[in-house]
Design an enzyme around this catalytic site. Sequence first.
Site, PDB file in Angstrom:
ATOM      1  N   CYS A  85      18.784  76.443  23.853  1.00 39.84           N
ATOM      2  CA  CYS A  85      19.324  77.039  25.788  1.00 39.84           C
ATOM      3  C   CYS A  85      18.287  78.589  25.696  1.00 39.84           C
ATOM      4  O   CYS A  85      17.809  78.430  25.970  1.00 39.84           O
ATOM      5  CB  CYS A  85      20.517  76.542  25.807  1.00 39.84           C
ATOM      6  SG  CYS A  85      21.537  76.889  26.809  1.00 39.84           S
ATOM      7  N   TYR A  86      19.471  79.641  25.961  1.00 37.64           N
ATOM      8  CA  TYR A  86      19.040  80.505  26.642  1.00 37.64           C
ATOM      9  C   TYR A  86      17.733  81.064  24.885  1.00 37.64           C
ATOM     10  O   TYR A  86      17.110  81.654  25.321  1.00 37.64           O
ATOM     11  CB  TYR A  86      20.255  81.688  25.829  1.00 37.64           C
ATOM     12  CG  TYR A  86      19.595  83.301  26.442  1.00 37.64           C
ATOM     13  CD1 TYR A  86      19.836  83.818  28.094  1.00 37.64           C
ATOM     14  CD2 TYR A  86      18.384  84.065  25.555  1.00 37.64           C
ATOM     15  CE1 TYR A  86      18.932  84.802  28.186  1.00 37.64           C
ATOM     16  CE2 TYR A  86      18.663  85.467  25.481  1.00 37.64           C
ATOM     17  CZ  TYR A  86      18.098  85.857  27.304  1.00 37.64           C
ATOM     18  OH  TYR A  86      17.679  86.771  28.270  1.00 37.64           O
ATOM     19  N   HIS A 175      22.755  72.194  23.036  1.00 33.98           N
ATOM     20  CA  HIS A 175      23.003  73.118  21.970  1.00 33.98           C
ATOM     21  C   HIS A 175      23.631  71.215  20.675  1.00 33.98           C
ATOM     22  O   HIS A 175      24.425  70.657  21.325  1.00 33.98           O
ATOM     23  CB  HIS A 175      24.432  73.136  22.282  1.00 33.98           C
ATOM     24  CG  HIS A 175      24.102  74.838  23.454  1.00 33.98           C
ATOM     25  ND1 HIS A 175      24.359  75.868  22.627  1.00 33.98           N
ATOM     26  CD2 HIS A 175      23.979  74.735  24.323  1.00 33.98           C
ATOM     27  CE1 HIS A 175      24.182  77.342  24.403  1.00 33.98           C
ATOM     28  NE2 HIS A 175      24.225  75.888  25.192  1.00 33.98           N
ATOM     29  N   GLU A 177      24.466  72.410  18.279  1.00 36.33           N
ATOM     30  CA  GLU A 177      25.716  73.017  16.972  1.00 36.33           C
ATOM     31  C   GLU A 177      27.768  72.172  17.521  1.00 36.33           C
ATOM     32  O   GLU A 177      27.734  71.870  16.694  1.00 36.33           O
ATOM     33  CB  GLU A 177      25.689  74.531  16.972  1.00 36.33           C
ATOM     34  CG  GLU A 177      25.535  75.364  18.305  1.00 36.33           C
ATOM     35  CD  GLU A 177      24.712  75.052  19.571  1.00 36.33           C
ATOM     36  OE1 GLU A 177      24.260  76.255  19.998  1.00 36.33           O
ATOM     37  OE2 GLU A 177      23.706  74.726  19.320  1.00 36.33           O
ATOM     38  N   SER A 229      48.791  89.187   0.888  1.00 37.26           N
ATOM     39  CA  SER A 229      50.020  89.059   1.909  1.00 37.26           C
ATOM     40  C   SER A 229      50.333  87.155   2.024  1.00 37.26           C
ATOM     41  O   SER A 229      51.633  87.159   1.953  1.00 37.26           O
ATOM     42  CB  SER A 229      49.455  88.991   3.126  1.00 37.26           C
ATOM     43  OG  SER A 229      48.585  88.058   3.642  1.00 37.26           O
ATOM     44  N   GLY A 230      49.753  86.568   1.046  1.00 37.57           N
ATOM     45  CA  GLY A 230      49.713  86.082   0.356  1.00 37.57           C
ATOM     46  C   GLY A 230      49.361  84.331   0.764  1.00 37.57           C
ATOM     47  O   GLY A 230      49.406  83.054   0.667  1.00 37.57           O
ATOM     48  N   GLY A 231      48.366  85.186   2.270  1.00 40.92           N
ATOM     49  CA  GLY A 231      48.017  83.817   2.693  1.00 40.92           C
ATOM     50  C   GLY A 231      45.913  83.818   1.765  1.00 40.92           C
ATOM     51  O   GLY A 231      46.384  85.076   1.238  1.00 40.92           O
ATOM     52  N   VAL A 232      45.216  83.109   2.457  1.00 38.21           N
ATOM     53  CA  VAL A 232      44.403  82.667   1.097  1.00 38.21           C
ATOM     54  C   VAL A 232      43.570  83.738   1.078  1.00 38.21           C
ATOM     55  O   VAL A 232      42.834  83.713  -0.288  1.00 38.21           O
ATOM     56  CB  VAL A 232      43.994  81.522   1.940  1.00 38.21           C
ATOM     57  CG1 VAL A 232      42.954  81.376   3.345  1.00 38.21           C
ATOM     58  CG2 VAL A 232      42.677  80.598   0.870  1.00 38.21           C
ATOM     59  N   ASP A 233      43.065  84.043   2.290  1.00 37.26           N
ATOM     60  CA  ASP A 233      41.899  85.399   1.845  1.00 37.26           C
ATOM     61  C   ASP A 233      42.350  86.763   1.086  1.00 37.26           C
ATOM     62  O   ASP A 233      41.720  86.825   0.603  1.00 37.26           O
ATOM     63  CB  ASP A 233      41.990  86.870   3.659  1.00 37.26           C
ATOM     64  CG  ASP A 233      41.805  85.322   4.490  1.00 37.26           C
ATOM     65  OD1 ASP A 233      40.972  83.928   4.465  1.00 37.26           O
ATOM     66  OD2 ASP A 233      41.171  85.359   6.102  1.00 37.26           O
ATOM     67  N   SER A 234      43.363  87.381   1.364  1.00 44.78           N
ATOM     68  CA  SER A 234      43.879  88.164   0.238  1.00 44.78           C
ATOM     69  C   SER A 234      44.519  87.581  -0.754  1.00 44.78           C
ATOM     70  O   SER A 234      43.585  88.663  -2.177  1.00 44.78           O
ATOM     71  CB  SER A 234      45.639  88.665   0.627  1.00 44.78           C
ATOM     72  OG  SER A 234      46.358  88.053   1.141  1.00 44.78           O
ATOM     73  N   SER A 235      44.637  86.097  -1.293  1.00 40.30           N
ATOM     74  CA  SER A 235      44.924  85.803  -2.227  1.00 40.30           C
ATOM     75  C   SER A 235      43.601  85.148  -3.608  1.00 40.30           C
ATOM     76  O   SER A 235      43.404  85.949  -4.044  1.00 40.30           O
ATOM     77  CB  SER A 235      45.714  84.325  -2.198  1.00 40.30           C
ATOM     78  OG  SER A 235      46.642  84.276  -1.780  1.00 40.30           O
ATOM     79  N   LYS A 375      35.683  80.673   7.000  1.00 41.08           N
ATOM     80  CA  LYS A 375      37.523  80.506   6.265  1.00 41.08           C
ATOM     81  C   LYS A 375      37.231  79.154   5.478  1.00 41.08           C
ATOM     82  O   LYS A 375      37.833  79.441   3.891  1.00 41.08           O
ATOM     83  CB  LYS A 375      38.452  79.617   7.553  1.00 41.08           C
ATOM     84  CG  LYS A 375      39.615  79.743   6.744  1.00 41.08           C
ATOM     85  CD  LYS A 375      40.739  81.418   6.464  1.00 41.08           C
ATOM     86  CE  LYS A 375      41.598  80.723   6.456  1.00 41.08           C
ATOM     87  NZ  LYS A 375      42.382  82.627   6.574  1.00 41.08           N
TER      88      LYS A 375
END
Length: 519
Positions: A85-86, A175, A177, A229-235, A375
């Site tokens: 595109c651009y 596009h 994607e 925190s128990g979230g997936v990222d910090s775990s 993620k």
Amino acid sequence: MTDMVHQSILIVDFGSQVTQLIARRLRELNVYCEIHTYLNAAEHLERLQPRGIILSGGPASVLDENAPYVAPELIHAGVPMLGICYGQQALCMALGGQVEAGHHAEFGRADLTVNAPSALYDGVWDVGGAYQVWMSHGDRVTEIPDGFEVVATSPNAPFAIIENAERRIWATQFHPEVHHTPDGAKLYRRFAYDICGCTGDWTMAAYRDQAIAEIREKVGGKKVICGLSGGVDSSVTALLIHEAIGDQLTCILVDHGLMRQNEAADVVEMFRTHYNMPLVHVDASGKFISALEGEADPETKRKTIGRLFIEVFEEEASKLGGADFLAQGTLYPDVIESVSFSGGPSVTIKSHHNVGGLPDRMNMDLVEPLRELFKDEVRALGRELGLPEGFIGRHPFPGPGLAIRLPGGVTREKLEILRKADAIYLDEIRKAGLYDDIWQAFAVLLPVQTVGVMGDGRTYEFVCALRAVTSIDGMTADFYPYDMAFLGRAATRIINEVRGINRVVYDVTSKPPGTIEWE
């Protein structure tokens, strides 16, 4: 970023709201890529040694003064290039072509006709065939540079795909994607594998080994603390660092009283008992809720929670005798947005999710082992580390917790009502086998009370809104199409079991393309 040991592709960002989707398509092919703004992309050539370069779309016009441009170093890098595109328009301008502004703008689905064979779609599209693509442009190319030829057209884009096979340059007006170009992922596979020669060496098993080695080298024998925190990222961050350096890591769980039902206890059980990880659990719920009592402004809520979180975390860290490093679950989308030349809406909107960083006075270096991952790659790494699926697949949960799912003033009573309603809602989702089909689901306690009749009595109680969205990548989202039988079961349980709610509604909301997390 670390020195590159994987095959890679460099994505040049011109500000498109879907640039991250290009990276997602490549990562799904196990091809490593990095996004860098057009202003500094050339600086990363030597480090990355990319096998190919992709120029993203963007909102600007190439005819504007000071329009984003393609650096000469990129054009002369000697590797295959794909303009989108651009990116197509900027490439044509750089090589001597022409672009017109404001003519035949095109937004949405379009039918593309293939006029000639091309390495970009060999085995995907046939010459003479018509295929659906997604257009989003105001300007268009009107004259292609010398050495290029047109290989595909659409009714409003006579240069829908152009190529210079000798120089290994391709460019599309559409596009590939986005989801609405059905064969787009196949085109990226053709470019990455068959044109650039990538073999798909970006795996989570390889990343795990590389990350552990880098953590050990960086930390040495020093101490690290991690806010869990128990979230997936910090775990996943905690597990990866613990595997690398063992008890040199101590995790701190600040329980602000705004977590989901039984969440703090589940986190403590998992990490302290199951993984035998040093973990400090701080019950600071009274401090947080007292400070939030009656507060209705969402930004004030966030700032209050952030300030108190820093105070509690800093106090607990000092009790441990301090540490040399702070571990954070920073992800690649956060890195991209922090250096985006356009800023974008997420700069403001993400304040809604986060609780703020730690002050400079803590004097710690950062360890951010997930900063190259998206993620879903974090979840894949969690599986490599043996994290149970119940933690890996948990729906995203914002840093300020239930406080932002409670519009209006915060009270202990309303928090408890919301916590119970949310737990029942998620329980019904799991019983129906829908949890993994939904990207995020949660209850919201609205600042509205309605008159109702329950049994022989009249009530005046709160309205609970239920939300559920589906998403592939967290960049776009649509509401989940529950059947009425499920909604009836969930609503009946909430009204019957939660004192303080007499009406339940389902919030049918979609999220347009963008790079902000849904909440």
